[in-house]
Design a protein around this motif. Structure first.
Motif, short mmCIF file in Angstrom:
data_model
loop_
_atom_site.label_atom_id
_atom_site.label_comp_id
_atom_site.label_asym_id
_atom_site.label_seq_id
_atom_site.Cartn_x
_atom_site.Cartn_y
_atom_site.Cartn_z
N LEU A 8 12.92 80.08 61.47
CA LEU A 8 13.19 78.67 61.22
C LEU A 8 14.55 78.32 61.80
O LEU A 8 15.40 79.19 61.98
CB LEU A 8 13.18 78.37 59.71
CG LEU A 8 11.84 78.63 59.01
CD1 LEU A 8 11.91 79.92 58.23
CD2 LEU A 8 11.47 77.47 58.10
N GLY A 9 14.76 77.03 62.10
CA GLY A 9 16.10 76.57 62.45
C GLY A 9 16.42 76.56 63.92
O GLY A 9 15.58 76.32 64.77
N CYS A 10 17.66 76.89 64.22
CA CYS A 10 18.29 76.59 65.51
C CYS A 10 18.00 77.64 66.58
O CYS A 10 17.37 78.66 66.34
CB CYS A 10 19.79 76.46 65.32
SG CYS A 10 20.58 78.01 64.81
N LYS A 11 18.53 77.37 67.79
CA LYS A 11 18.36 78.28 68.92
C LYS A 11 19.05 79.62 68.67
O LYS A 11 18.62 80.66 69.19
CB LYS A 11 18.89 77.64 70.20
CG LYS A 11 18.01 76.51 70.71
CD LYS A 11 18.56 75.95 72.01
CE LYS A 11 17.67 74.83 72.53
NZ LYS A 11 18.20 74.25 73.79
N VAL A 12 20.13 79.60 67.90
CA VAL A 12 20.82 80.86 67.59
C VAL A 12 19.92 81.74 66.73
O VAL A 12 19.84 82.95 66.93
CB VAL A 12 22.18 80.61 66.92
CG1 VAL A 12 22.85 81.93 66.55
CG2 VAL A 12 23.09 79.81 67.85
N ALA A 52 14.81 72.23 55.44
CA ALA A 52 14.82 73.55 56.06
C ALA A 52 14.83 74.65 55.00
O ALA A 52 14.15 75.67 55.14
CB ALA A 52 16.04 73.69 56.96
N ALA A 53 15.58 74.43 53.92
CA ALA A 53 15.63 75.40 52.83
C ALA A 53 14.25 75.54 52.18
O ALA A 53 13.78 76.64 51.88
CB ALA A 53 16.66 74.98 51.80
N SER A 54 13.58 74.40 51.98
CA SER A 54 12.24 74.40 51.39
C SER A 54 11.25 75.13 52.29
O SER A 54 10.41 75.91 51.80
CB SER A 54 11.78 72.96 51.17
OG SER A 54 10.46 72.92 50.68
N LYS A 55 11.35 74.93 53.60
CA LYS A 55 10.46 75.62 54.54
C LYS A 55 10.72 77.13 54.52
O LYS A 55 9.78 77.92 54.65
CB LYS A 55 10.66 75.07 55.95
CG LYS A 55 10.07 73.68 56.16
CD LYS A 55 10.30 73.20 57.59
CE LYS A 55 9.69 71.82 57.80
NZ LYS A 55 9.95 71.32 59.19
N SER A 56 11.98 77.52 54.36
CA SER A 56 12.31 78.94 54.27
C SER A 56 11.63 79.57 53.06
O SER A 56 11.03 80.65 53.15
CB SER A 56 13.83 79.13 54.19
OG SER A 56 14.46 78.68 55.37
N CYS A 77 20.79 82.30 57.15
CA CYS A 77 21.62 81.24 56.56
C CYS A 77 21.23 80.84 55.15
O CYS A 77 22.09 80.66 54.28
CB CYS A 77 21.61 80.02 57.47
SG CYS A 77 22.44 80.29 59.06
N TYR A 78 19.94 80.67 54.89
CA TYR A 78 19.52 80.19 53.58
C TYR A 78 19.91 81.16 52.48
O TYR A 78 20.47 80.77 51.45
CB TYR A 78 18.00 79.95 53.56
CG TYR A 78 17.48 79.61 52.18
CD1 TYR A 78 17.87 78.43 51.53
CD2 TYR A 78 16.61 80.47 51.50
CE1 TYR A 78 17.41 78.13 50.25
CE2 TYR A 78 16.14 80.18 50.24
CZ TYR A 78 16.55 79.00 49.61
OH TYR A 78 16.10 78.70 48.34
N VAL A 79 19.64 82.45 52.69
CA VAL A 79 19.94 83.41 51.62
C VAL A 79 21.44 83.66 51.50
O VAL A 79 21.91 84.12 50.45
CB VAL A 79 19.18 84.74 51.83
CG1 VAL A 79 17.69 84.52 51.63
CG2 VAL A 79 19.44 85.35 53.19
N GLN A 80 22.20 83.37 52.55
CA GLN A 80 23.65 83.45 52.45
C GLN A 80 24.19 82.30 51.61
O GLN A 80 25.12 82.46 50.81
CB GLN A 80 24.29 83.42 53.84
CG GLN A 80 25.81 83.48 53.83
CD GLN A 80 26.34 84.84 53.41
OE1 GLN A 80 25.94 85.86 53.95
NE2 GLN A 80 27.26 84.87 52.46
N PHE A 81 23.58 81.12 51.77
CA PHE A 81 24.09 79.89 51.18
C PHE A 81 23.81 79.79 49.68
O PHE A 81 24.63 79.28 48.92
CB PHE A 81 23.48 78.70 51.91
CG PHE A 81 24.04 77.36 51.52
CD1 PHE A 81 25.33 77.00 51.86
CD2 PHE A 81 23.27 76.46 50.81
CE1 PHE A 81 25.85 75.76 51.51
CE2 PHE A 81 23.77 75.21 50.45
CZ PHE A 81 25.07 74.87 50.80
N ILE A 82 22.64 80.26 49.24
CA ILE A 82 22.27 80.12 47.83
C ILE A 82 23.00 81.15 46.96
O ILE A 82 23.59 82.10 47.46
CB ILE A 82 20.74 80.24 47.64
CG1 ILE A 82 20.24 81.60 48.15
CG2 ILE A 82 20.03 79.10 48.36
CD1 ILE A 82 18.74 81.82 47.98
#
Length: 424
Positions: A8-12, A52-56, A77-82
């Motif tokens: 999911l998410g960006c090109k990186v 994006a978080a919901s899709k993750s 990113c998602y699991v880092q942020f929560i």
């Protein structure tokens, strides 16, 4: 063991998933077909918006449902942020945040042996750039090279600094080594990428300095492209280098996000519209063949009809080559999420359509500027060859003779935002 990577998410994130894929296959794992269950699921998560978080979370649940006995890895990113409770509630086997991602294969192998779950490291503890070199890309001709991670900018709408940590870069020696390896594998174009690519720094070597070294130490057929760069980072040194060396593609993607000062101030962007325009004008005086594309967020908190109209007018005046358009989507935990005055969804949709229509007009204007175009041929089907120009416009070349590499041609027509070239 069969695996799947769901990105999911960006090109990186896409780049990093390609790295995971290469490392897993080198370690004896087998990539599963899209429609078959597998033994290992890797969910490369995104947290840039609530959506994006919901899709993750949804991808994680789908993986667990597809094969309840599989190992499920949530990474990025998602699991880092929560917070820790939210991570535990995901019910996955392995959690890897924004650090130790380059150790994915080792962590999975250790888990298989000991069932020990990895933990997320606090972003305050990030210090070194984690090297994740990819040596071969499916497209063959265009390769990506990650030269930066993290962000210090803290735009009010963005969760990336909290999810990826502060800025960090690899050594110029490691970048050059990877670029040389890519050139040996028939890649003709290397795209320098990162979260904040223009902030590359290794000691006294900045992005322009890195490019100078890359141009010097790689084959003359290799062209370089900058994936994205902020207007405040397009230095005079970089402009001069692009002016002197045609191996740097004549395209800059410079995010503006909004073209109204009031909106930019709420976004906490580090420039005004006037400053942006002035710099763009200077770039074009030095690089008349450069095409400049941009990102635009519409429907940001409190964006009035007047602010939106100002953005549209300024986008027209700046004359970008095309727009990437995003409706604003709230992300809890950011400064913007605390602001009042959310815009109605139907209004956002209407504004997106206006900007997409404008983007088509802008692209056509930009494409018509050029009589002759340089195209990197990337693939083909029968006698139709596909690629992108230096200015990053799509091109289709009809030819009865085999084509490869970079070709210079005159175009015959423009259809659906694509150059049509009839070679006979």
């Amino acid at each position: 063991m069969k695996y799947k990577i769901l990105t999911l998410g960006c090109k990186v994130n896409s780049y990093e998933s390609q790295f995971y894929n290469e490392q897993l296959e080198a370690s004896g794992f087998t990539k599963a077909n899209e429609d078959e269950p597998c033994d290992l699921y890797i969910i490369n998560t995104c947290t840039v918006t609530n959506t994006a978080a919901s899709k993750s979370r949804k991808k994680i649940h789908q993986a667990k449902k597809e094969n309840p006995n599989a190992i499920v890895v949530a990474i990025g990113c998602y699991v880092q942020f929560i917070d820790e409770k939210q991570r535990n509630d995901l019910g996955v086997d392995i959690v890897i945040g924004a650090n130790h991602k380059n150790e994915l294969v080792k962590i999975v192998s250790d888990y298989i042996k000991s069932k020990k779950m990895n933990t997320v490291v606090s972003i305050e503890d990030f210090s070194e750039f984690e090297s994740m070199p990819i040596h071969e890309f499916e497209s063959k001709k265009r390769a990506f090279l990650k030269i930066q991670d993290g962000c210090n900018q803290y735009c009010s709408y963005c969760a990336i600094p909290y999810a990826r940590g502060h800025e960090r870069c690899p050594s110029k020696e490691s970048v050059i080594e990877t670029a040389i390896e890519l050139s040996k594998r028939d890649h003709d174009e290397i795209v320098l990428t990162g979260i904040h690519t223009g902030r590359y720094q290794d000691g006294s070597t900045n992005l322009a300095g890195l490019l100078k070294e890359l141009l010097k130490k790689t084959d003359s057929r290799i062209h370089y492209r900058i994936s994205s760069i902020e207007i405040t980072e397009v230095s005079d040194e970089l402009i001069q280098l692009m002016k002197e060396n045609k191996r740097i593609c004549s395209h800059l993607h410079i995010p503006i996000q909004a073209a109204c000062n009031e909106t930019l101030a709420r976004m906490n962007r580090p420039y005004t519209v006037e400053e942006f325009k002035e710099r763009i004008q200077y770039i074009r005086t030095q690089l008349p063949n450069v095409s400049i594309s941009t990102d635009v967020i519409t429907g940001f908190v409190q964006e009035s009809e007047e602010e939106f109209n100002t953005t549209v007018q300024n986008l027209k005046e700046i004359g970008f080559s095309f727009l990437h358009v995003f409706p604003y989507s709230k992300r809890n935990g950011t400064e913007a999420s605390k602001m009042t005055g959310e815009i109605d969804g139907n209004v956002k949709k209407s504004r997106v359509n206006v900007l997409l229509s404008l983007s088509k007009e802008l692209r056509l204007n930009d494409m018509n500027r050029f009589d002759e175009i340089s195209i990197l041929i990337e693939n083909h089907k029968d006698n139709v060859y596909y690629g992108y120009t230096d200015q990053y416009h799509m091109a289709h070349v009809y030819s009865n003779q085999p084509l490869e590499g970079r070709i210079n041609v005159k175009w015959d027509a423009i259809e659906n935002e694509t150059y049509i070239v009839k070679e006979g």
